[in-house]
Motif scaffolding. Sequence first.
Motif, PDB file in Angstrom:
ATOM      1  N   GLN A  45       0.825  -1.212   0.000  1.00  0.00           N
ATOM      2  CA  GLN A  45       0.000   0.000   0.000  1.00  0.00           C
ATOM      3  C   GLN A  45       0.856   1.257   0.000  1.00  0.00           C
ATOM      4  O   GLN A  45       0.601   2.203  -0.748  1.00  0.00           O
ATOM      5  CB  GLN A  45      -0.915   0.022   1.223  1.00  0.00           C
ATOM      6  CG  GLN A  45      -2.246  -0.653   1.028  1.00  0.00           C
ATOM      7  CD  GLN A  45      -3.198  -0.335   2.162  1.00  0.00           C
ATOM      8  OE1 GLN A  45      -2.809  -0.204   3.314  1.00  0.00           O
ATOM      9  NE2 GLN A  45      -4.469  -0.222   1.841  1.00  0.00           N
ATOM     10  N   HIS A  46       1.864   1.278   0.832  1.00  0.00           N
ATOM     11  CA  HIS A  46       2.713   2.472   0.935  1.00  0.00           C
ATOM     12  C   HIS A  46       3.612   2.644  -0.291  1.00  0.00           C
ATOM     13  O   HIS A  46       3.839   3.774  -0.732  1.00  0.00           O
ATOM     14  CB  HIS A  46       3.532   2.414   2.222  1.00  0.00           C
ATOM     15  CG  HIS A  46       2.709   2.601   3.457  1.00  0.00           C
ATOM     16  ND1 HIS A  46       2.068   3.782   3.751  1.00  0.00           N
ATOM     17  CD2 HIS A  46       2.397   1.754   4.464  1.00  0.00           C
ATOM     18  CE1 HIS A  46       1.414   3.663   4.888  1.00  0.00           C
ATOM     19  NE2 HIS A  46       1.588   2.435   5.334  1.00  0.00           N
ATOM     20  N   TYR A  47       4.112   1.528  -0.850  1.00  0.00           N
ATOM     21  CA  TYR A  47       4.867   1.641  -2.102  1.00  0.00           C
ATOM     22  C   TYR A  47       3.986   2.251  -3.186  1.00  0.00           C
ATOM     23  O   TYR A  47       4.426   3.127  -3.944  1.00  0.00           O
ATOM     24  CB  TYR A  47       5.308   0.259  -2.613  1.00  0.00           C
ATOM     25  CG  TYR A  47       6.197  -0.562  -1.743  1.00  0.00           C
ATOM     26  CD1 TYR A  47       7.186  -0.006  -0.945  1.00  0.00           C
ATOM     27  CD2 TYR A  47       6.076  -1.964  -1.747  1.00  0.00           C
ATOM     28  CE1 TYR A  47       8.016  -0.808  -0.173  1.00  0.00           C
ATOM     29  CE2 TYR A  47       6.895  -2.761  -0.997  1.00  0.00           C
ATOM     30  CZ  TYR A  47       7.868  -2.192  -0.199  1.00  0.00           C
ATOM     31  OH  TYR A  47       8.672  -2.990   0.557  1.00  0.00           O
ATOM     32  N   VAL A  48       2.752   1.762  -3.281  1.00  0.00           N
ATOM     33  CA  VAL A  48       1.833   2.219  -4.323  1.00  0.00           C
ATOM     34  C   VAL A  48       1.553   3.713  -4.175  1.00  0.00           C
ATOM     35  O   VAL A  48       1.576   4.466  -5.155  1.00  0.00           O
ATOM     36  CB  VAL A  48       0.526   1.407  -4.284  1.00  0.00           C
ATOM     37  CG1 VAL A  48      -0.576   2.080  -5.101  1.00  0.00           C
ATOM     38  CG2 VAL A  48       0.773  -0.008  -4.806  1.00  0.00           C
ATOM     39  N   ARG A  49       1.307   4.155  -2.956  1.00  0.00           N
ATOM     40  CA  ARG A  49       1.058   5.578  -2.742  1.00  0.00           C
ATOM     41  C   ARG A  49       2.286   6.406  -3.127  1.00  0.00           C
ATOM     42  O   ARG A  49       2.174   7.440  -3.795  1.00  0.00           O
ATOM     43  CB  ARG A  49       0.661   5.856  -1.289  1.00  0.00           C
ATOM     44  CG  ARG A  49       0.328   7.328  -1.041  1.00  0.00           C
ATOM     45  CD  ARG A  49      -0.236   7.544   0.352  1.00  0.00           C
ATOM     46  NE  ARG A  49      -1.575   7.013   0.483  1.00  0.00           N
ATOM     47  CZ  ARG A  49      -2.679   7.657   0.112  1.00  0.00           C
ATOM     48  NH1 ARG A  49      -2.589   8.872  -0.438  1.00  0.00           N
ATOM     49  NH2 ARG A  49      -3.858   7.112   0.280  1.00  0.00           N
ATOM     50  N   THR A  50       3.455   5.947  -2.722  1.00  0.00           N
ATOM     51  CA  THR A  50       4.688   6.674  -3.028  1.00  0.00           C
ATOM     52  C   THR A  50       4.908   6.771  -4.535  1.00  0.00           C
ATOM     53  O   THR A  50       5.212   7.852  -5.073  1.00  0.00           O
ATOM     54  CB  THR A  50       5.895   5.971  -2.371  1.00  0.00           C
ATOM     55  OG1 THR A  50       5.741   6.003  -0.951  1.00  0.00           O
ATOM     56  CG2 THR A  50       7.202   6.648  -2.751  1.00  0.00           C
ATOM     57  N   LEU A  51       4.736   5.658  -5.237  1.00  0.00           N
ATOM     58  CA  LEU A  51       4.959   5.651  -6.676  1.00  0.00           C
ATOM     59  C   LEU A  51       3.905   6.489  -7.396  1.00  0.00           C
ATOM     60  O   LEU A  51       4.229   7.277  -8.301  1.00  0.00           O
ATOM     61  CB  LEU A  51       4.944   4.209  -7.195  1.00  0.00           C
ATOM     62  CG  LEU A  51       5.267   4.000  -8.678  1.00  0.00           C
ATOM     63  CD1 LEU A  51       6.623   4.600  -9.032  1.00  0.00           C
ATOM     64  CD2 LEU A  51       5.238   2.507  -9.010  1.00  0.00           C
ATOM     65  N   ALA A  52       2.651   6.344  -6.990  1.00  0.00           N
ATOM     66  CA  ALA A  52       1.578   7.107  -7.638  1.00  0.00           C
ATOM     67  C   ALA A  52       1.766   8.605  -7.439  1.00  0.00           C
ATOM     68  O   ALA A  52       1.593   9.397  -8.378  1.00  0.00           O
ATOM     69  CB  ALA A  52       0.224   6.654  -7.096  1.00  0.00           C
ATOM     70  N   GLN A  53       2.121   9.009  -6.237  1.00  0.00           N
ATOM     71  CA  GLN A  53       2.321  10.432  -5.976  1.00  0.00           C
ATOM     72  C   GLN A  53       3.504  10.983  -6.762  1.00  0.00           C
ATOM     73  O   GLN A  53       3.482  12.138  -7.198  1.00  0.00           O
ATOM     74  CB  GLN A  53       2.505  10.663  -4.474  1.00  0.00           C
ATOM     75  CG  GLN A  53       1.226  10.479  -3.677  1.00  0.00           C
ATOM     76  CD  GLN A  53       1.416  10.678  -2.189  1.00  0.00           C
ATOM     77  OE1 GLN A  53       2.518  10.508  -1.659  1.00  0.00           O
ATOM     78  NE2 GLN A  53       0.344  11.029  -1.503  1.00  0.00           N
ATOM     79  N   SER A  54       4.520  10.156  -6.964  1.00  0.00           N
ATOM     80  CA  SER A  54       5.680  10.622  -7.729  1.00  0.00           C
ATOM     81  C   SER A  54       5.342  10.828  -9.202  1.00  0.00           C
ATOM     82  O   SER A  54       6.058  11.540  -9.917  1.00  0.00           O
ATOM     83  CB  SER A  54       6.832   9.625  -7.607  1.00  0.00           C
ATOM     84  OG  SER A  54       6.587   8.461  -8.376  1.00  0.00           O
ATOM     85  N   LEU A  55       4.247  10.204  -9.663  1.00  0.00           N
ATOM     86  CA  LEU A  55       3.833  10.315 -11.061  1.00  0.00           C
ATOM     87  C   LEU A  55       2.815  11.424 -11.303  1.00  0.00           C
ATOM     88  O   LEU A  55       2.421  11.673 -12.447  1.00  0.00           O
ATOM     89  CB  LEU A  55       3.229   8.982 -11.529  1.00  0.00           C
ATOM     90  CG  LEU A  55       4.205   7.821 -11.704  1.00  0.00           C
ATOM     91  CD1 LEU A  55       3.429   6.503 -11.754  1.00  0.00           C
ATOM     92  CD2 LEU A  55       5.020   7.997 -12.978  1.00  0.00           C
ATOM     93  N   GLN A  56       2.357  12.071 -10.233  1.00  0.00           N
ATOM     94  CA  GLN A  56       1.300  13.072 -10.376  1.00  0.00           C
ATOM     95  C   GLN A  56       1.694  14.256 -11.259  1.00  0.00           C
ATOM     96  O   GLN A  56       0.834  14.863 -11.900  1.00  0.00           O
ATOM     97  CB  GLN A  56       0.878  13.593  -8.996  1.00  0.00           C
ATOM     98  CG  GLN A  56      -0.031  12.647  -8.234  1.00  0.00           C
ATOM     99  CD  GLN A  56      -0.471  13.239  -6.922  1.00  0.00           C
ATOM    100  OE1 GLN A  56       0.346  13.517  -6.039  1.00  0.00           O
ATOM    101  NE2 GLN A  56      -1.767  13.442  -6.769  1.00  0.00           N
ATOM    102  N   SER A  57       2.965  14.572 -11.300  1.00  0.00           N
ATOM    103  CA  SER A  57       3.418  15.698 -12.119  1.00  0.00           C
ATOM    104  C   SER A  57       3.759  15.283 -13.552  1.00  0.00           C
ATOM    105  O   SER A  57       4.066  16.131 -14.391  1.00  0.00           O
ATOM    106  CB  SER A  57       4.635  16.359 -11.481  1.00  0.00           C
ATOM    107  OG  SER A  57       5.716  15.429 -11.373  1.00  0.00           O
TER     108      SER A  57
END
Length: 248
Positions: A45-57
């Motif tokens: 869950q935390h990996y997914v949030r970290t990776l997804a947030q890094s892709l927001q830009s």
Amino acid sequence: MSTPSLSLMNPQGDDAQAHQVILFAVATMAELRDSDTESHLIRVQHYVRTLAQSLQSHPTFAAVLTPAYIDTLCACVPVYDLGTMSVPDRILLKPGRLSSEELSIMRTHTTNGHAALVRAEASLGRSSPLLTVAKQLTLSHHEKWDGTGYPQGLADTQIPLAARIVAVADVYDALISHKVYKDGIAHAQAVQVIVGERGKHFDPDLVDAFAKVADEFAAIAARFADTDADMQQKIEYLANAIAETAEL
């Protein structure tokens, strides 16, 4: 970057939080039958949030990866391997290489998990963003960017973005985690494996984003590492399951 706790994923009052706890409990039972521990789900869950947030830009993903979508995606992570509950212990717990027949049965966990969610959706009588993403994860998290994955052999952007993100997180955790029958590899080695699969197993853009936040993945892995109690529970479950299989 703050890291949310499991109970805060997609909160909408006490009832919604209770549903999330129940969902996690069910998913934990599925993980108990597999080679992973309860902590595995929390880490992913935390990996997914970290990776997804890094892709927001990233211009390709910015419109999709809104904060609400990322919350939904993280809330769905516990069910991505739900279909393993349909796989017999003799296959799921086998320490050696699976035969081609056993591998075919193992791979049905994707379609079986997806089918269970389709039935649940039919009972609900309507669709929802949560169920839509959950179905994508259960069915497609073993698809590969180059089309060699399963169950549908999807390629590149045919694979839902949610499943592409979870695939990176899942494989990373599988690589670094200690199992009953094998030791995990070092973080640096795991990063090399993920980067080496750029454009093959994984979406190239996701691998590039992963490489930039790899240190955050390592910190998550350390923070939510399996405890001795986690591993002892897994050992006891496997021992009991093997004993029961031998008696049949």
